[in-house]
Design an enzyme around this catalytic site. Structure first.
Site, PDB file in Angstrom:
ATOM      1  N   HIS A  48       0.805  -1.208   0.000  1.00  0.00           N
ATOM      2  CA  HIS A  48       0.000   0.000   0.000  1.00  0.00           C
ATOM      3  C   HIS A  48       0.848   1.272   0.000  1.00  0.00           C
ATOM      4  CE1 HIS A  48      -2.872   2.631   2.392  1.00  0.00           C
ATOM      5  NE2 HIS A  48      -3.199   2.674   1.143  1.00  0.00           N
TER       6      HIS A  48
ATOM      7  N   ASP B 160      -1.895  -9.039  -7.253  1.00  0.00           N
ATOM      8  CA  ASP B 160      -2.406 -10.163  -6.474  1.00  0.00           C
ATOM      9  C   ASP B 160      -2.153 -11.496  -7.165  1.00  0.00           C
ATOM     10  OD1 ASP B 160      -3.468  -9.265  -3.985  1.00  0.00           O
ATOM     11  OD2 ASP B 160      -4.960  -8.143  -5.124  1.00  0.00           O
TER      12      ASP B 160
ATOM     13  N   CYS C 285      -3.838  -4.296 -15.278  1.00  0.00           N
ATOM     14  CA  CYS C 285      -3.732  -3.106 -14.440  1.00  0.00           C
ATOM     15  C   CYS C 285      -2.808  -3.316 -13.237  1.00  0.00           C
ATOM     16  CB  CYS C 285      -5.101  -2.635 -13.973  1.00  0.00           C
ATOM     17  SG  CYS C 285      -5.951  -3.834 -12.959  1.00  0.00           S
TER      18      CYS C 285
HETATM   19  C1  PEP Z   1      -3.739  -6.057  -8.575  1.00  0.00           C
HETATM   20  O1  PEP Z   1      -3.949  -6.876  -7.679  1.00  0.00           O
HETATM   21  O2  PEP Z   1      -2.935  -6.257  -9.512  1.00  0.00           O
HETATM   22  C2  PEP Z   1      -4.419  -4.743  -8.588  1.00  0.00           C
HETATM   23  C3  PEP Z   1      -4.304  -3.938  -9.604  1.00  0.00           C
HETATM   24  O3  PEP Z   1      -5.148  -4.384  -7.515  1.00  0.00           O
HETATM   25  P1  PEP Z   1      -4.575  -3.952  -6.079  1.00  0.00           P
HETATM   26  O4  PEP Z   1      -3.118  -3.596  -6.260  1.00  0.00           O
HETATM   27  O5  PEP Z   1      -5.408  -2.791  -5.662  1.00  0.00           O
HETATM   28  O6  PEP Z   1      -4.802  -5.170  -5.259  1.00  0.00           O
HETATM   29 MG    MG Z   2      -5.638  -6.765  -6.401  1.00  0.00          MG
END
Ligand code: PEP
Ligand code: MG
Length: 589
Positions: A191, A460, A507
């Site tokens: 984060h 993730d 993403c």
């Molecule tokens: C991911 O998991 O790649 C993603 C874009 O979402 P976050 O980083 O918010 O988990």
């Molecule tokens: Mg994610």
């Protein structure tokens, strides 16, 4: 001079004086004072509380100006707590009854409150524990001179070295003064890393013990490109880095010119470049950097910033409306709330978890499906705002077809509800899902029949594929987007989507890393969503390659056995085309 290596998460170089934030949770020793000292302790307490209130008001105003009112509101809750007479009288009673120092009284009362919150069955109360620790540290900062006070009153530029930073600390950093940050904890997609990127300052995480090696006042170089913290650099190193900064400033100017050129490969293939945002007011910056829309709006930050963790429908409606209007007809993908361990942080004083395995626990869509009222409120707000411009709805962390079906059913309920009440909304809203769990990647062909689009969330997907917590610095070297298994999943999902004619984008953070661009295009992706700062450099790579070249790179990358080999190869390839694409990181691992 001493050099420490961590995980680079936001590029750039800063040279400045260090301000060190102590590791959290230092126990405060119990010191019993003579009875006549009590009055002085009460006065110290009053002063520290008053200064803390003033800090909060100031930081809240700064945060509101920098990242919007949503974030500023985090601090409203802190202020309310500090103005609570019951809490203040508990501090005072402890000082008087036990004849102890003001810091000990604050420490014991806040710890007790934290423990109580952690035992609550209601998740909202448990999550408030981070606010308690935040507040405790702030008051203690005024009582025993910890560095919060220093951070709040910085007069000159500095770099922040911390054990870890809470969301509110990171987002409240005044980037006019704070030029970089480095933390002991965290991984590349933690984060703190994502927020540092959003703030556009160099950042390094996973340094393990930088906060004990660096002292406030040391001169420090933060090399966010290579992940180096250089403590008390010698003259030659300083000179080298000053030159490096000049070189980067030139690069930045050159990149600025690329931002608005078409993202088109040499053979004329158009690539869509979208931005990931956390706050509505990042939209303008994303467009300035060359984004043609928002591919991921992480709406959970609205929740993290709201006073009770439940932003009202109206507040959400306004935030979505503001974002859509700011995009002026460009598309917006709103991800429904993805609250999880990576966003909330560890919920205990000593790092204990409310759930044994929060990353495998009740996060994201699972949480929404267990809290239907909260979920429906968000969907109401999104649908209402959809009349303002093109919107897509995306469900995160889908791991099972029933979850997707349930989520879509609830969306339909909300549509019907609005319809019955005569509330307008856009009829044709594409509905998609993140592919960020291996089960979803493997079952992509099944999911493709039931959604309009996929977005691959590699942050993730990596952690769940290789079983490595994305925020754990101790095993960060095992967390790699170049892992052959991850590449295989991305390739297979992209193929399935193309066969099924399902729109697909990516993403995760890897989409914004120049070394992965050729691979991703070669695997068939034509739509990349990334942190806005990364856009110009990615565009530069796109404009320098042909799809055939990318396909060759993807084929060859797919033949390696280890992430090391893949990464070496990809870095070498991008550097052959653009020698400065990685700012000298080409052979650093
Ligand atoms: C991911 O998991 O790649 C993603 C874009 O979402 P976050 O980083 O918010 O988990
Ligand atoms: Mg994610």
């Amino acid at each position: 001079m001493k050099t420490k290596k961590g995980i680079p998460v936001s590029p750039g170089v800063a040279i400045s004086r260090a301000v060190v934030i102590d590791a959290e949770d230092q126990p405060i020793p119990r010191r019993v004072l003579p009875a006549e000292a009590v009055a002085k302790q009460l006065a110290r307490l009053d002063e520290a509380v008053a200064k803390s209130c003033a800090d909060i008001v100031r930081i809240s105003e700064q945060a509101t100006a920098r990242v919007g009112a949503d974030l500023g509101k985090i601090f409203g809750y802190h202020l309310a707590m500090l103005q609570d007479e019951q809490l203040i009288s508990q501090f005072k009673q402890t000082i008087q009854a036990e004849s102890v120092t003001a810091e000990y009284a604050v420490y014991t009362v806040m710890r007790r409150m934290g423990r109580m919150l952690l035992q609550q069955s209601n998740r909202y109360f448990r999550e408030r524990v981070n606010d308690v620790w935040d507040l405790e540290r702030r008051i203690l900062g005024h009582l025993i001179g910890r560095t919060h006070e220093e951070l709040a009153h910085l007069k000159t530029e500095a770099v922040v070295i911390a054990h870890d930073l809470t969301p509110s600390q990171t987002a409240a950093l005044d980037t006019n003064k704070i030029k970089a940050l480095a933390t002991d904890a965290g991984g590349s997609t933690s984060h703190t890393a994502i927020l540092a990127h959003a703030l556009g300052i160099p950042a390094i995480v996973g340094l393990e013990n930088a906060s004990t090696d660096v002292e406030t006042g040391n001169t420090v170089i933060i090399d966010g490109n290579k992940g180096l913290v250089i403590i008390n650099p010698d003259a030659a190193t300083l000179l080298q880095y000053r030159q490096e900064r000049r070189r980067m400033a030139e690069l930045e100017t050159r990149l600025g010119k690329v931002a608005h050129l078409p993202a088109q490969t040499k053979d004329g293939t158009d690539i869509e470049i979208l931005a990931n945002i956390e706050f509505p007011n990042e939209t303008r910056f994303a467009i300035e950097k060359g984004a043609t829309g928002i591919g991921l709006y992480r709406t959970e930050f609205l929740y993290l910033a709201s006073e009770d963790g439940k932003p009202s429908e109206e507040l959400q409606y306004e935030a979505y409306k503001e974002t859509i209007q700011g995009l002026d007809g460009r598309s917006l993908t709103i991800r429904t709330v993805d609250l999880g361990a990576d966003k909330i942080g560890r919920n205990g004083a000593n790092g204990e978890h409310v759930e044994r395995n929060p990353f495998l626990g009740c996060r994201s869509i699972r949480f929404c499906l267990q809290h239907l009222e909260l979920f429906k409120t968000q969907l109401h707000a999104i649908l209402r705002a959809s009349t303002e411009g093109p919107v897509r709805i995306m469900f995160p962390l889908i791991s099972n077809i029933m979850e997707l079906r349930q989520a879509k059913m609830i969306l339909n309920d909300v549509r019907e509800d609005l319809h019955e009440n005569g509330v307008e909304y856009r009829e044709k809203i594409p509905v998609g899902m993140m592919i960020e769990v291996p089960s979803a990647a493997l079952q992509a062909a099944t999911f493709a029949h039931e959604v309009d689009f996929f977005s691959i969330g590699t942050n993730d997907l990596i952690q769940y594929t290789v079983a490595v917590d994305r925020g754990n610095e101790r095993i960060a070297s095992l967390y790699s987007a170049a892992h052959p298994a991850v590449i295989q999943l991305v390739r297979d999902v992209t193929r399935v989507a193309s066969r099924a004619n399902t729109d697909i984008s990516i993403c995760g953070e890897m989409a914004g890393h120049p070394e992965f661009v050729m691979l991703l295009l070669g695997l068939g992706l034509r739509n990349l969503s990334m942190t806005p700062h990364a856009i110009p450099e990615v565009k530069r790579v796109i404009r320098s390659v042909s799809i055939d070249q990318c396909k060759r790179v993807a084929r060859k990358a797919g033949g390696f056995d280890s992430d090391r080999e893949v990464l070496n190869y990809l870095k070498d390839e991008v550097c052959k085309i653009l020698p400065d694409a990685l700012d000298g990181r080409a052979r650093e691992y």
